[in-house]
Design a protein around this motif. Structure first.
Motif, mmCIF file in Angstrom:
data_model
loop_
_atom_site.group_PDB
_atom_site.id
_atom_site.type_symbol
_atom_site.label_atom_id
_atom_site.label_comp_id
_atom_site.label_asym_id
_atom_site.label_seq_id
_atom_site.Cartn_x
_atom_site.Cartn_y
_atom_site.Cartn_z
ATOM 1 N N THR A 117 0.835 -1.196 0.000
ATOM 2 C CA THR A 117 0.000 0.000 0.000
ATOM 3 C C THR A 117 0.875 1.253 0.000
ATOM 4 N N MET A 118 0.397 2.316 -0.642
ATOM 5 C CA MET A 118 1.086 3.602 -0.644
ATOM 6 C C MET A 118 1.038 4.253 0.743
ATOM 7 N N GLN A 119 0.175 3.774 1.608
ATOM 8 C CA GLN A 119 0.076 4.326 2.957
ATOM 9 C C GLN A 119 1.344 4.077 3.781
ATOM 10 N N LEU A 120 2.226 3.211 3.292
ATOM 11 C CA LEU A 120 3.497 2.965 3.967
ATOM 12 C C LEU A 120 4.454 4.153 3.864
ATOM 13 N N TYR A 121 4.156 5.124 3.018
ATOM 14 C CA TYR A 121 5.055 6.252 2.716
ATOM 15 C C TYR A 121 5.654 6.902 3.969
ATOM 16 N N PRO A 122 4.846 7.440 4.903
ATOM 17 C CA PRO A 122 5.463 8.087 6.073
ATOM 18 C C PRO A 122 6.180 7.099 6.988
#
Length: 389
Positions: A355-360
């Protein structure tokens, strides 16, 4: 002599930045005429990065034989030729061929100039010089935009090539002003030339190399994937997301300008800690709900990144000794480019498959590793200095 040479070095740092963002700016207009796919720009970028890593590792050998002035002139000339070669390409494979001297020219000059400034000038100049790199990196796409408005990406590369040729001439005429490493340090010493395995046995070297790679991961992943995070996770439109992502780089450039003044009060280690603290605040803001906080967070991460790279480079002679500073600067540059080359694609794979939510959270992991390694580095180098005093 010092004051006369400094403007030349500032111009050289602007020159270092000018080509860095050209490929990304021109690629939408380049790939179809070259018979390439949209994603093939990554291959060109990796060839450039590989050449940069190789030349960074060879910079100590080159600098010992030619001196910083001649290495800078040769490297800028090599980059100028490669950029002109880009402007003549009509097929993708030709672009790949010219990417080799492009990368080779970039790495050695970066290491040689950074070491020269670390030996010869105060910390504030290191920050301001890297600010000049940011201006060059921002100016390259502007020049390419003007060229594209006239209908030709080739002319954009040609203009940057001409600017590099002019700078080469300026550097050649300035060669009498460049000092040897010993003269630059104001004392007699013999530079030590060691292989990478030998350097890895020096206390603090593994830590600083991993620290550099983690820093590059924070900077590259933040800049590369900010727009995607804003669009896919926060629901912003593509235009707004792109403009917000660009503010991260604005934060770095402005931060390095401000850092030059802060270094008059704080030492390099304190500046590194300050940068890491600001990155932590920025990541926290990105994690919080609200797009306004997201925008402030991206800018804050940029401000935090600003002092770290110049400060680690500037403290290299203090950490490892002046005699090892050139060898260490070269391998540190190579570690930074390796982090840039590997960590951003790694996050891309994670974002696509998880998922792109892993970014931070990915940024936070890189920050924690960098902070721990930085403290271990300074503990070991302080112990070494205590033993030698």
């Amino acid at each position: 002599m010092v004051s006369m040479l400094l403007p030349v070095i500032y111009l050289a740092f602007i020159s270092l930045g000018l080509p860095d963002a050209l490929l990304g700016a021109a690629w939408p207009s380049m790939y179809a005429p070259l018979g390439a796919g949209v994603s093939w720009a990554g291959g060109v970028s990796m060839i450039i990065s590989a050449g940069t890593i190789v030349s960074s590792l060879a910079s100590d050998w080159l600098n010992g034989r030619l001196g910083t002035g001649k290495v800078t002139a040769l490297s800028v000339a090599t980059t100028a030729v490669a950029l002109f070669g880009f402007s003549t390409c009509s097929q993708f494979w030709q672009l790949c061929v010219w990417a080799i001297p492009y990368g080779l020219g970039a790495g050695s000059v970066d290491a040689a100039l950074n070491n020269y400034v670390a030996l010869h000038y105060e910390s504030r100049h290191m920050s301001w010089l890297h600010c000049m790199w940011g201006l060059g990196a921002a100016g390259g796409p502007v020049i390419m935009g003007w060229a594209l408005a006239g209908g030709s990406w080739q002319s954009g590369y040609r203009i940057i090539s001409i600017l590099q040729i002019v700078l080469t001439a300026v550097i050649v005429f300035s060669l009498p002003l460049w000092k040897t490493p010993a003269e630059a340090a104001g004392e007699d010493f013999t530079p030590e030339h060691r292989t990478l395995p030998q350097l890895l046995k020096v206390p603090g070297v593994p830590e600083v190399l991993c620290c550099f790679a983690c820093y590059s991961g924070v900077e590259t992943v933040t800049g590369m994937w900010a727009a995607s995070y804003c669009t896919l996770v926060r629901g912003l439109d593509a235009v707004t997301a792109a403009s917000w992502a660009s503010l991260f780089y604005a934060g770095i450039t402005i931060g390095r300008f401000l850092s030059g003044f802060l270094t008059m009060k704080f030492n390099d280690h304190q500046m590194i800690r300050l940068g890491q603290a600001l990155i932590a605040v920025g990541i926290a803001l990105v994690l919080l709900p609200g797009n306004a906080l997201l925008l402030v967070g991206l800018v804050t991460i940029g401000l935090g990144c600003a002092p770290i790279y110049p400060s680690i480079i500037h403290e290299t002679p203090a950490n490892f000794g002046k005699s090892l500073s050139m060898a260490m600067t070269g391998v540190q540059m190579a570690a930074a480019y390796t982090g840039t080359t590997l960590l951003s694609p790694l996050f891309g794979v994670l974002a696509q498959n998880i998922t792109m939510q892993l970014y931070p959270f990915f940024l936070l992991l890189m920050l924690v590793l960098m902070a721990v390694l930085s403290e271990q580095l300074h503990k070991k180098t302080a112990a070494r200095r205590a033993e030698n005093s």
